[in-house]
Design an enzyme around this catalytic site. Structure first.
Site, PDB file in Angstrom:
ATOM      1  N   HIS A   1       0.793  -1.219   0.000  1.00 48.51           N
ATOM      2  CA  HIS A   1       0.000   0.000   0.000  1.00 48.51           C
ATOM      3  C   HIS A   1       0.826   1.270   0.000  1.00 48.51           C
ATOM      4  CE1 HIS A   1       1.103  -0.813   4.107  1.00 48.51           C
ATOM      5  NE2 HIS A   1       0.710   0.368   4.495  1.00 48.51           N
ATOM      6  N   CYS A   2       2.160   1.166   0.062  1.00 52.20           N
ATOM      7  CA  CYS A   2       2.970   2.386   0.193  1.00 52.20           C
ATOM      8  C   CYS A   2       4.120   2.474  -0.802  1.00 52.20           C
ATOM      9  CB  CYS A   2       3.527   2.490   1.617  1.00 52.20           C
ATOM     10  SG  CYS A   2       2.299   2.976   2.836  1.00 52.20           S
ATOM     11  N   ILE A   3       5.011   1.492  -0.784  1.00 54.13           N
ATOM     12  CA  ILE A   3       6.274   1.636  -1.497  1.00 54.13           C
ATOM     13  C   ILE A   3       6.102   1.857  -3.007  1.00 54.13           C
ATOM     14  CG2 ILE A   3       8.522   0.581  -1.966  1.00 54.13           C
ATOM     15  CD1 ILE A   3       8.329  -0.811   0.687  1.00 54.13           C
TER      16      ILE A   3
END
Length: 456
Positions: free
Chosen positions: A293-295
């Site tokens: 969900h981020c990188i």
């Protein structure tokens, strides 16, 4: 002569901020968490475990019903954990009017990219517009969703002020009147059991000292260390730095892997040797692409925001390009491997092992496996997948697969087996023995010697 008794002056009544801090410290505060996903639900259980009464908000009726029945839809969260939280008053709802009963509301909703790789904050804005009519004086509102610097003050605050029915404003000074708004980046790492969640320091940045103080008091009740910063923008940028740091270093080893393959050098042996250095080096590992969900997302959030300041984040964008291209590199390697067996991708039967974006979790977000499956289909392959965590996969924002899990048997029927996610439940030695060709993108077959393996 008698002396009059001294007049007893009433003690100063506690201020609203002191009263709320006391409720945080005594676990009497009611906590609302919006978004019962991979971030919000574990956070709800942390608060419940410390005795807080938590209400989980979610727009999906199926999730609400599952939680209220004592069930779980996340593999690593057992139903027993939900039922234990219910003893402390945990419940779930899709009725945002219940926000009015909360002392603090924490927002943990997705912040994906749109088709143009620009920030999609529709979940955040939708949440703010849903809760704004019900917020109340003295309430603490915290955004945890990963986003670009400025989101809290430029997007959240104006919508809260415009949408509430009482004309409340966000308190920015030392006064305790109004709403209190802060940003605190989530630091969830699905599948990581090496660090207790309580031991992960919590960064908080408030719109003013009162918001920071309240947020620190709330999170200090469940985290052993709270790290206050001067503003929400600093906290927002902190989250981006953490994940872009990983993105850039993974891009570096992904690029070095491709060079090492041409040079006949094992990149994993190189990394193992380099990480023996006790200073100045941290090991990162190559793979088939980034997921989670981020990188894969954070570099684009920052590069988009940077353009507003006439700044081009060339280094960060290049890292994003390298990582985004990795599934296509895997497809090229599959084609090369099949070519050695006088096969083409078109018409070949190919089994992909692993859908999750990392081992031993049930999380599909931005997984490179999804892209690899679609690319194989587009090239005419007959594709199947196996993943113990996904009996079926339908369609999402960026994929439409509509497939069911294939049993891990009769591997000899496939022209190639592609290891994309290295779940620990797989017996890689047996997989190699039973397969015609294995494309290993994760070094899962480390130590296994076989001319059937193409390591990439």
């Amino acid at each position: 002569m008698t002396t009059a008794a001294p007049v007893q002056l009433p003690s100063r009544l506690p201020s609203r901020i002191e009263a709320l801090k006391h409720k945080m410290e005594t676990r009497e505060a009611r906590i609302g968490i919006v978004g019962m996903g991979y971030v919000g639900l574990p956070l709800a259980l942390l608060f419940s475990g410390e005795g807080f009464r938590v209400t989980g908000f979610d727009i999906e009726p199926a999730k609400v019903a599952k939680l209220n029945s004592g069930g779980s839809y996340i593999v690593r969260i057992l139903p027993e954990s939900i039922r234990e939280a219910q003893k402390s008053g945990f419940c779930a709802t899709s009725n945002y009017a219940d926000v009015a009963e909360m002392d603090a509301v924490i927002i943990c909703v997705p912040t994906p990219l749109n088709e143009y790789h620009e920030p999609d904050l529709s979940y955040v804005t939708g949440t703010i517009e849903s809760i704004a009519p019900y917020v109340k004086e003295g309430q603490l509102i915290v955004l945890e969703s990963t986003t670009y610097p400025g989101t809290t003050e430029e997007l959240v605050v104006p919508r809260l002020e415009a949408g509430n029915l009482s004309g409340l404003k966000v308190a920015r000074g030392a006064d305790d009147a109004g709403l209190h708004v802060a940003f605190s980046p989530e630091r969830e790492d699905p599948g990581n059991d090496t660090v207790s969640r309580h031991d992960i320091p919590k960064v908080v940045g408030g719109c003013g000292p009162v918001a920071s103080e309240l947020a620190a008091a709330m999170y200090g009740a469940i985290f052993r260390r709270v790290v206050p910063v001067s503003s929400p923008s600093v906290a927002e940028m902190t989250k981006l730095l953490e994940n872009i740091y990983r993105c850039v270093n993974i891009a570096l080893v992904n690029e070095l892997k491709q060079l090492c393959m041409r040079m006949g050098i094992d990149i994993h042996e190189v990394i193992d040797a380099a990480k023996t250095k006790p200073f100045g080096f941290q090991a990162f590992y190559p793979g088939p692409g980034l997921g989670g969900h981020c990188i894969p997302i954070d570099p684009f959030y920052l590069s988009w925001k940077a353009k507003q300041f006439d700044f081009h984040t060339r280094f960060i964008e290049l890292a994003g390009e390298v990582n985004t291209a990795m599934p296509y590199f895997v497809i090229d390697q599959i084609a090369n491997g099949l070519n050695e067996h006088a096969k083409s991708i078109r018409g070949s039967k190919i089994l992909v092992l692993g859908l999750a974006y990392k081992r031993d979790i049930d999380d599909l977000r931005e997984s490179p496996s999804l892209t690899i499956l679609e690319l194989l289909r587009d090239k005419g392959a007959v594709v199947a997948y196996n993943d113990p965590y996904f009996p079926a996969v339908g369609q999402g924002r960026h994929y439409a697969l509509n497939m069911t899990n294939t049993p891990l048997d009769n591997l000899g029927q496939y022209d190639a087996v592609v290891i994309v996610t290295d779940h620990t439940s797989y017996n890689y030695r047996e997989i190699v023995e039973q397969s015609k060709l294995v494309i290993d993108t994760r070094n899962a077959a480390k130590g296994i010697v076989s001319d059937k393996i193409l390591r990439c």
